[in-house]
Scaffold this active site. Structure first.
Site, PDB file in Angstrom:
ATOM      1  N   ARG A  59       0.886   3.000  59.099  1.00 15.38           N
ATOM      2  CA  ARG A  59       2.178   3.850  58.600  1.00 15.38           C
ATOM      3  C   ARG A  59       2.933   4.939  58.472  1.00 15.38           C
ATOM      4  O   ARG A  59       4.220   5.406  59.179  1.00 15.38           O
ATOM      5  CB  ARG A  59       2.714   3.159  57.505  1.00 15.38           C
ATOM      6  CG  ARG A  59       3.476   1.417  57.798  1.00 15.38           C
ATOM      7  CD  ARG A  59       3.335   0.627  57.071  1.00 15.38           C
ATOM      8  NE  ARG A  59       3.601  -0.840  57.427  1.00 15.38           N
ATOM      9  CZ  ARG A  59       4.071  -1.766  56.262  1.00 15.38           C
ATOM     10  NH1 ARG A  59       4.353  -1.557  55.313  1.00 15.38           N
ATOM     11  NH2 ARG A  59       4.317  -3.149  56.861  1.00 15.38           N
ATOM     12  N   HIS A  75       9.053   3.066  51.056  1.00 15.99           N
ATOM     13  CA  HIS A  75       8.669   1.137  50.726  1.00 15.99           C
ATOM     14  C   HIS A  75       7.557   0.557  50.158  1.00 15.99           C
ATOM     15  O   HIS A  75       8.194  -0.473  49.516  1.00 15.99           O
ATOM     16  CB  HIS A  75       8.557   0.846  52.728  1.00 15.99           C
ATOM     17  CG  HIS A  75       8.253  -0.720  52.528  1.00 15.99           C
ATOM     18  ND1 HIS A  75       8.832  -1.432  52.752  1.00 15.99           N
ATOM     19  CD2 HIS A  75       6.875  -1.169  53.456  1.00 15.99           C
ATOM     20  CE1 HIS A  75       8.564  -3.201  52.689  1.00 15.99           C
ATOM     21  NE2 HIS A  75       7.516  -2.602  52.999  1.00 15.99           N
ATOM     22  N   GLY A 111       6.947 -11.587  35.717  1.00 11.06           N
ATOM     23  CA  GLY A 111       7.219 -11.049  37.043  1.00 11.06           C
ATOM     24  C   GLY A 111       7.046 -12.629  37.878  1.00 11.06           C
ATOM     25  O   GLY A 111       6.125 -13.505  38.134  1.00 11.06           O
ATOM     26  N   SER A 131      11.086  -4.909  60.000  1.00 12.54           N
ATOM     27  CA  SER A 131       9.892  -5.244  60.102  1.00 12.54           C
ATOM     28  C   SER A 131       8.469  -4.838  60.934  1.00 12.54           C
ATOM     29  O   SER A 131       9.089  -4.444  62.179  1.00 12.54           O
ATOM     30  CB  SER A 131       9.357  -7.149  60.402  1.00 12.54           C
ATOM     31  OG  SER A 131       7.991  -7.303  60.706  1.00 12.54           O
ATOM     32  N   GLY A 143       3.601 -12.689  40.875  1.00 13.46           N
ATOM     33  CA  GLY A 143       3.412 -13.601  39.802  1.00 13.46           C
ATOM     34  C   GLY A 143       3.719 -15.424  39.553  1.00 13.46           C
ATOM     35  O   GLY A 143       2.562 -15.913  39.160  1.00 13.46           O
TER      36      GLY A 143
END
Length: 687
Positions: free
Chosen positions: A376, A451, A85, A329, A90
């Protein structure tokens, strides 16, 4: 189970409005105990994080760094590390480990590390710098993250994350990341959901892109120095475990189809999340669970798999033709106001024709202390609720309008259009290109979508999985977010793990090296190679009639309907049965075109969907086992009188770590019980 924190100079005074608590909201000892998932799992031994030090919270990370053994510089040149990754976690890990002198091999399935999904993150990255002087601190960031995660994360891990956050910004500025600045030249901040301070650093609406370019530059510097070698278009298909330790990976060259074997002293997985199990998500189309799932099948525990984050500001679904969703966003919630019509009869009107008194700014009405900046999960569930009432807006899909307005008219009146353009211009342009609507003139439409995932491979304080020598960073592990991730903390965790945490903890394991070389004919290596080849052969020789995508879409529909924002016992049981039947049909009736000796996206998808089908069942079992509403995971059987999420700390204050028991066998549940010494568990309230 909890011990309230005593008085401390660095502990902020929290306003009562953020901590209102009614003890009737928690299940009392002696109340009925449920085990909805009985028969779907087997109880296993508890698991404990033995690496986390004790003592004062603010000293634990320093203590662990000092106690961790050091691999001396001469040995580092003989120690090899595989990093799978190249996203923020990563790329930053590979760059930092290469800089430290280790021999690093970096793998990604994209054609460039810069195409990792981290590039899609838009809104910002948190750090407890207190540049606004509004009362922020390391402790407050720690507190907000614990509370935002609905008290289902570890105190030690979260405090470390908050502590390290201040260093991340300095690191990125030194790399040249173009964070937004105020007129005087100081770095700017904005607010995100779930907090009452401004701590989010940002680069317009492309923060993830700029941070990833910074990490990529650091990675390429090490490539040029010869400490890191990158393998692009290589997908990990199996983990090699020799004598109980992770010692390598099997990959497929996605261009030539060749199966290749690579060895190292340790393996680091930084492969992101598994949100694409839902088919429609904000994730990149290639995002998958295969690397972590193959490790899970080799003995790594999968923790809290049902903890999925639903993001409230996604462009709504427009029909069955879609294979991906686009995220707007969360930063837009700083200046945009969210509303729906008060009357169902107004839902098909032009929003500009709906009078102010006929609009329901429902988040501001229900949660006055936080308004449009509630976390959220709260915003997502509220949007679903008003749409379920029939007050959604936008085109009907399957007879339902799934959308709410995100309106910038007031902000433009107050600040001017130019100010909004400077903050969000690229986001507005993206929305206009996708929808054909001008958000400067007509309010945006948004709706919740999958998400991010808080679940992932279980790791200890050192980020090591239950397989020695296997380390897991970023979204691929479960460690820091609990049941819900606050906005702007994903980039923070990815870079914290890669730049600061892993390099300090992996050396304790590597201090025992160099390790014995693994022969290519070792039985464990041969078994792993044969396993990969047999899976590929099975896909290509299946004589079915259905495409891989059709199975993936059907799985996604099941997961969203029964294991999405709202879950019920009956629905989850139904989902498990449906997934089991779908998995049998997949292996019997899938059609994979092409051959194994060439570029073959149908074959790539088949392997990924096969793993999603196994993961999906475990997610539903995990959700069935947890009969509480926690974070974004609303169990209809567990809610307060006014319809809010109802936790049950006496029964479920644990990490659910699942063990693979074998093909066709019942999974084993191992619990890591959570204790709170510095924060008192309370019913979350943002009113």
């Amino acid at each position: 189970m909890t011990t309230p924190h005593g008085t401390s100079d660095d502990k902020p005074d929290m306003p009562d409005t953020t901590l209102s608590f009614d003890s009737s909201h928690t299940r009392e000892p002696g109340d009925e105990v449920y085990d909805d998932a009985a028969g779907y799992y087997v109880d296993g031994d508890p698991i404990r994080d033995t690496k986390a030090p004790g003592g004062p919270l603010e000293e634990r990370w320093g203590t662990r760094k000092f106690e961790a053994r050091i691999a001396n510089p001469a040995n580092r040149r003989r120690l090899s590390i595989i990093v799978v990754g190249t996203g923020l976690a990563g790329a930053s890990a590979a760059a930092t480990l290469g800089e430290a002198g280790y021999v690093v091999k970096s793998f990604c399935y994209q054609d460039s590390p810069r195409r990792a999904h981290s590039i899609a993150a838009q809104g910002g990255i948190n750090a407890a710098k207190n540049y606004k002087g509004d009362g922020d601190s390391v402790y407050r960031l720690f507190y907000d993250t614990i509370k935002g995660g609905d008290y289902r994360s570890r105190e030690s891990n979260v405090y470390r994350l908050a502590e390290v956050s201040v260093n991340i910004i300095d690191q990125c500025v030194a790399q040249g990341v173009p964070f937004a600045r105020e007129y005087g030249g100081l770095l700017d901040n904005r607010s995100f959901g779930g907090v009452q301070v401004s701590r989010t650093f940002y680069a317009r609406g492309q923060t993830g892109q700029q941070l990833l370019i910074g990490a990529y530059q650091a990675l390429e510097r090490q490539v040029a120095a010869g400490t890191v070698r990158c393998y692009t278009r290589h997908e990990m298909l199996e983990l090699i475990v020799v004598d109980g330790r992770a010692r390598g990976i099997i990959v497929r060259d996605l261009v030539t189809g060749e199966i290749e074997t690579y060895f190292a002293d340790v393996v680091v997985l930084a492969t992101g999340g598994y949100g694409n199990v839902f088919f429609l998500s904000t994730n990149a189309m290639g995002s998958n669970v295969t690397a972590t799932w193959r490790a899970h099948r080799k003995g790594a525990l999968m923790a809290n798999p049902c903890y999925t984050q639903i993001h409230p500001t996604c462009i709504p679904v427009t029909g069955t033709h879609q294979s991906k969703l686009t995220l707007m966003s969360e930063s837009l919630r700083n200046d945009g106001r969210i509303w729906v019509p008060k009357k169902k009869s107004d839902c098909d009107k032009d929003p500009r024709e709906i009078a102010e008194e006929d609009r329901d700014y429902y988040l501001e009405r229900i949660y006055p202390a936080f308004g449009n900046l509630v976390p959220r999960d709260i915003a997502s569930r509220a949007a679903k609720s008003v749409c379920d009432e029939g007050r959604g807006v936008g085109p009907e899909v399957d007879g339902v309008r799934r959308g709410v307005y995100l309106d910038f008219a007031d902000a433009m009146d107050r600040l001017g259009r130019g100010s909004i353009e400077s903050k969000y211009g690229n986001l507005f342009d993206m929305y206009a290109r996708i929808t054909g609507e001008d958000p400067y003139e007509v309010p945006m439409r948004i709706y919740p979508a999958v998400h991010y995932v808080m679940g992932g491979l279980w790791v200890d304080y050192d980020l090591q999985a239950t397989i020695p020598g296997l380390f897991v960073t970023g979204e691929a592990n479960f460690s820091d977010h609990g049941a819900n991730r606050l906005g702007a903390s994903a980039l923070m965790q990815g870079l914290a793990d890669g730049y600061f945490v892993l390099p300090n903890t992996i050396r304790d394991y590597l201090a025992d090296g160099p390790f014995d070389r693994v022969p290519e004919d070792h039985p464990a290596v041969v078994e792993a190679q044969e396993s990969v080849q047999s899976r590929i052969d099975a896909f290509l020789t299946a004589s079915g009639t259905r495409s891989v995508d059709s199975f993936h879409r059907e799985l996604g529909n099941i997961m969203w309907e029964y294991c999405g924002m709202e879950r019920t016992e009956d629905g989850l049981r139904k989902a498990i049965d449906l997934i089991r039947g779908l998995r049998e049909d997949f292996h019997r009736n899938v059609k994979v075109l092409g051959s194994a000796e060439s570029f073959n996206q149908s074959l790539e998808k088949a392997g990924r969907v096969a793993d999603f089908l196994e993961l999906g069942e475990l997610m539903c079992i995990d959700a069935l086992n947890r009969r509480e509403s926690c974070g974004g995971h609303f169990r209809a059987e567990s809610q307060t009188e006014d319809g809010e999420a109802l936790r049950h700390d006496d029964q479920y204050a644990y990490v659910a770590a699942w063990e693979w028991a074998g093909e066709g066998q019942t999974p084993v549940l191992r619990k890591e019980h959570l204790t709170y010494e510095f924060v008192e568990m309370k019913q979350r309230s943002y009113k």
